[in-house]
Scaffold this active site. Structure first.
Site, PDB file in Angstrom:
ATOM      1  N   SER A 113       0.814  -1.186   0.076  1.00 35.72           N
ATOM      2  CA  SER A 113      -0.062  -0.152   0.051  1.00 35.72           C
ATOM      3  C   SER A 113       0.970   1.295   0.042  1.00 35.72           C
ATOM      4  O   SER A 113       1.660   1.540  -0.960  1.00 35.72           O
ATOM      5  CB  SER A 113      -1.061   0.110   1.399  1.00 35.72           C
ATOM      6  OG  SER A 113      -2.102   0.837   0.997  1.00 35.72           O
TER       7      SER A 113
ATOM      8  N   HIS B 136      -7.631  -5.445  -1.385  1.00 35.28           N
ATOM      9  CA  HIS B 136      -6.320  -4.612  -0.989  1.00 35.28           C
ATOM     10  C   HIS B 136      -5.351  -5.491  -0.250  1.00 35.28           C
ATOM     11  O   HIS B 136      -4.126  -5.459  -0.513  1.00 35.28           O
ATOM     12  CB  HIS B 136      -6.580  -3.421  -0.413  1.00 35.28           C
ATOM     13  CG  HIS B 136      -5.367  -2.564   0.034  1.00 35.28           C
ATOM     14  ND1 HIS B 136      -4.912  -2.034  -1.082  1.00 35.28           N
ATOM     15  CD2 HIS B 136      -4.843  -2.061   1.003  1.00 35.28           C
ATOM     16  CE1 HIS B 136      -3.924  -1.212  -0.574  1.00 35.28           C
ATOM     17  NE2 HIS B 136      -4.007  -1.227   0.665  1.00 35.28           N
TER      18      HIS B 136
ATOM     19  N   ASP C 285      -9.211  -4.781  -5.883  1.00 40.81           N
ATOM     20  CA  ASP C 285      -8.883  -3.968  -4.829  1.00 40.81           C
ATOM     21  C   ASP C 285      -9.825  -2.831  -4.522  1.00 40.81           C
ATOM     22  O   ASP C 285     -10.090  -2.061  -5.394  1.00 40.81           O
ATOM     23  CB  ASP C 285      -7.397  -3.048  -5.120  1.00 40.81           C
ATOM     24  CG  ASP C 285      -6.822  -2.383  -4.107  1.00 40.81           C
ATOM     25  OD1 ASP C 285      -7.435  -2.027  -3.050  1.00 40.81           O
ATOM     26  OD2 ASP C 285      -5.572  -2.277  -4.103  1.00 40.81           O
TER      27      ASP C 285
END
Length: 811
Positions: free
Chosen positions: A671, A778, A744
């Site tokens: 991330s 994610h 995601d």
């Protein structure tokens, strides 16, 4: 001869095309055995204690789901992900077994009668602790099950009627009945997608600014609206212990429900139109209604409008009532907060937020309880003369807590804590709570003394403690503290003077387990659970917390893991995997604090970098990457310079310790850590390779702010440009592996971020590999996806880091 050359050339081209096609299609791979054994280790059960701590639920979770499970039909609407077959959330990993464990004797009791194919969740215990309910998710719906805690046996209570799409779905009443949010029995069949659109999709703005972050899975067309309304359509049901059902109130798009502490009233949030294509369901308009326990509307408390036009900044909020809740210390009294600054944090006001109350039967006027110069952060209730009001301000990291007198709003609040929320060394912790006569959590205190649990930040890392905090003198007295070489923290206080409590105790190679501690009787702590260490194969690895300085004198820290038996200075330096996640601070002093514990258990999650200790690497984990902007300056004004300085300092430290080979160091992160990785490869040649998972690389695609950046693209275009790795793709000379979940749902990290960044790298001749994991969000969930991710990372590290010198020699 020419014919043979042409044949070989054609064969070579065919093989190349075939190889490219195989790489493009891909098949799931498995990492080396040392990694696979760790990732497939059984998970540790989770626990939940009874009110007085004499027994605990032990809940054993399922392993990672298969890719087939993750690939089931899924609706992505209004910021939600729904399993249309169950009217519940998709991607849910349930509990597969439940046991009861006595804390004093250690006796363990198996709950009998559980579902044949358990996928359980939503455990809820009745106020008298005689019963527990849980939801069971099957392929075609969600049912409710009841556990009799006197016989420790379970039975199915309802058919598959539960609507678990949004918010809470089950509440106990004081009379041991249940309020259940059920699928509306008359909602009919799922809407059918029209064969052709009825017309264009139109959005229009009339001049009101509506800045919005980059949300995922939003409504896109009228059909999505119909689906959202269909799956939100609910009917509250009262259900007794025999499974008999009675409808409560009208049907509607029920967002949430909450019973008053005495069970006399029910607060219900009902979503209404117009829906939005710009924001998720949490910001759709809704009505707040108070019903009697029979379902009759007593009061229309508030009409909350569509929240599309919120001002910019993390300290912005909505106008009108928000945070509407029941007071925990009263039978039936509501409280809420209203912004006085129009929700705009840039407006200077002495009284920014006001807290109001309204008592049953809700026919009077709201009463002013307290004011806040910052944003309301919640109230911990004690009784009618004592409560703790929390106030926060994100831009300055303000964390302030004050004693208020709920029975006398004219009495000035008494500030007891005023600190930076980032300041670990001066964090007294959070109050210990206990249950009152309504079964609600209230403050455990003795007069002016609060009992507090603190993470215990220090130069030696976190050393948690239990203390008393005097709200008059602001002095704390430590009653108990974790001691090296263990990391131990209080899980539950069992008595009124906090002399008996349960802790979670662990060390680097000892699995966290629960212990019964009594400081008054001076008897040895008693171990309650004996969870096995799932990572026996790495018990011998070495772990050390190191501190070092950045070039501007800022103190940094990291945790370094090395293989069993490795001796720095004696053995050859190792290849290194450095894993990090940047954080922004408003103070150099706070940014330099040591975070985490060197004594915590070495747990290997699926996203962890620790797997590569088994492959002969040194792993530099939790490598601090602070970005500091003091005063009027924002941290991101210095992002690149400080990021590079952090990396240089970390590399110098691990090399000078004799652990790492300077020429064989990889950097990676997930991330915002992926964003960090791409930036380091754009602006330095410090690393042999990079690994970036699920990142964002073009900040112009998040123009209304990102992470802790509150300014918009139009307010700080140079910051957005310079912080975007996409802007500097032409400078990347270091091999970079990009991984991304193809589904995601995290704000800002659209899969297109990786796709566009890879195309930019490819266009400038960089060495890069892009891997999309089908149906993954994610964070990656499916067993096949996790194993393949680890295989990709291992191959990349072996080729470009561990064997870098061999590649260079061959060139």
């Amino acid at each position: 001869m020419k014919l043979r050359v042409i044949t070989i050339l054609v064969l070579s081209i065919s093989l190349s095309l075939f190889q490219a096609e195989v790489i493009a299609q891909g098949t799931y791979q498995t990492p080396p055995k040392s990694i696979a054994d760790l990732v497939n280790a059984p998970s540790t059960p989770s626990v939940r204690f009874s009110k007085n701590g004499d027994w605990m639920l032990v809940m054993e979770r399922s392993d990672s789901p298969s890719i087939e499970t993750l690939s089931q039909p899924e609706l992505k609407i209004a910021g939600m992900r729904i399993n249309p077959a169950t009217s519940g959330p998709s991607r849910q990993i349930g509990v597969e077994n439940i046991k009861i464990k006595k804390t004093q004797t250690g006796e363990e009791i198996q709950i009998t009668g559980l579902p044949a194919q358990p996928n359980m969740g939503g455990m809820s215990i009745s106020d008298d602790e005689k019963y527990m309910v849980f939801t069971q998710s099957d392929a075609d719906g969600i049912s409710l099950w009841l556990v009799d805690l006197t016989t420790n046996s379970a039975k199915k209570l309802t058919d598959k009627i539960v609507n678990d799409v949004y918010g809470n779905s089950v509440l106990w009443t004081p009379g041991n009945k249940l309020l259940v949010k059920a699928v509306n029995p008359t909602r009919g069949s799922i809407p059918v997608r029209p064969s052709a659109p009825a017309g264009p999709i139109i959005q229009e703005t009339t001049g009101d600014a509506a800045p919005s972050r980059t949300y995922q899975d939003l409504l896109e067309n009228p059909y999505d609206e119909a689906l959202f309304a269909y799956f939100m359509d609910s009917q509250l049901m009262e259900i007794d212990l025999e499974g008999n059902k009675k409808p409560i109130g009208p049907t509607g798009m029920i967002k949430s429900m909450d019973l008053s502490p005495d069970g006399s009233y029910l607060m219900v949030d009902l979503i209404k139109k117009p829906f939005s294509y710009l924001v998720p369901a949490s910001r759709f308009p809704y009505d707040v209604e108070i019903w009697s326990k029979e379902g009759k509307k007593v009061k229309a408390l508030a009409q909350i409008p569509l929240d599309e036009n919120r001002p910019t900044g993390f300290d912005a909020t909505v106008t009108g009532p928000r945070n509407i809740n029941w007071r925990a210390d009263k039978a039936a009294m509501l409280y809420w907060v209203e912004a006085q600054d129009g929700g705009d944090g840039r407006v200077e006001m002495k009284e920014r937020d006001i807290v109001y109350t309204l008592a049953a039967p809700f026919s009077g006027s709201k009463q002013k309880l307290a004011t806040s110069a910052y944003r309301f952060g919640g109230i911990a209730w004690g009784d009618d003369s004592f409560a703790i009001l929390s106030e926060r301000w994100s831009s300055s990291r303000k964390d302030m807590r004050s004693v208020i007198n709920p029975s006398n709003s004219s009495q000035a609040k008494q500030v007891i804590i005023d600190r930076s929320s980032d300041d670990l060394y001066n964090d007294p912790g959070d109050p210990v709570m206990t249950e009152n006569e309504f079964g609600e959590l209230v403050l455990l205190r003795k007069g002016d003394l609060l009992y507090m649990r603190s993470p215990g930040g220090s130069d030696e890392g976190d050393m948690p403690y239990l203390s008393t905090f005097n709200t008059k003198t602001k002095e704390e007295t430590i009653l108990w503290r974790s001691q090296a070489p263990y990391y131990e923290r209080v899980a539950k206080v069992l008595n009124d003077d906090a002399t008996e409590f349960i802790t979670i105790k662990e060390s680097t190679d000892i699995q966290p387990n629960y212990w019964l501690v009594n400081t008054k009787k001076r008897i040895a702590p008693q171990q309650i659970t004996n969870f096995d260490n799932p990572y026996e194969s790495i018990k011998g690895i070495q772990k050390q917390l190191v501190t070092y300085e950045r070039n501007d004198g800022l103190n940094l820290s990291a945790v370094i893991y090395t293989p069993e038996g490795f001796e720095a200075g004696k053995d050859a330096p190792l290849p290194v995997l450095m894993w990090a996640y940047p954080r922004e601070y408003k103070s150099k002093e706070v940014a330099s604090q040591v975070r985490g514990s060197q004594y915590s258990f070495t747990r290997v999650s699926s996203g962890s970098p620790l797997f590569w200790v088994t492959r002969g690497y040194a792993v530099m984990d939790r490598t601090e990457m602070p970005i500091v902007g003091e005063g009027e300056k924002e941290p991101n004004d210095y992002f690149l310079d400080q990021l590079v300085a952090n990396a240089e300092a970390a590399i110098d430290e691990i090399v000078e310790l004799g652990i790492g080979d300077r020429n064989r160091i990889a950097v990676g992160g997930h991330s915002y850590g992926a964003f960090m990785t791409a930036n380091l490869l754009s602006h330095t040649d410090l690393f042999a390779a990079g690994i970036a998972r699920s990142g964002a690389y073009n900040r112009t695609l998040t123009p209304f702010g990102f992470q802790y950046e509150q300014r918009t693209y139009w307010e700080a275009p140079e910051v957005y440009f310079n912080m975007s790795p996409f802007s500097f793709a032409h400078k990347v000379k270091t091999p970079i592996l990009l991984l991304h979940g193809q589904a995601d749902n995290n704000s800002g990290t659209f899969p297109i971020q990786s796709e566009r960044y890879y195309n930019a790298l490819k266009g400038h001749g960089a060495t890069a590999r892009l891997v999309f994991l089908p149906n993954e969000s994610h964070g990656y969930a499916a067993k096949e996806s996790i194993n393949h991710m680890l295989w990709e990372m291992d191959n990349w590290l072996e080729k470009y880091v561990k064997n870098k010198n061999e590649i260079e020699v061959s060139k």
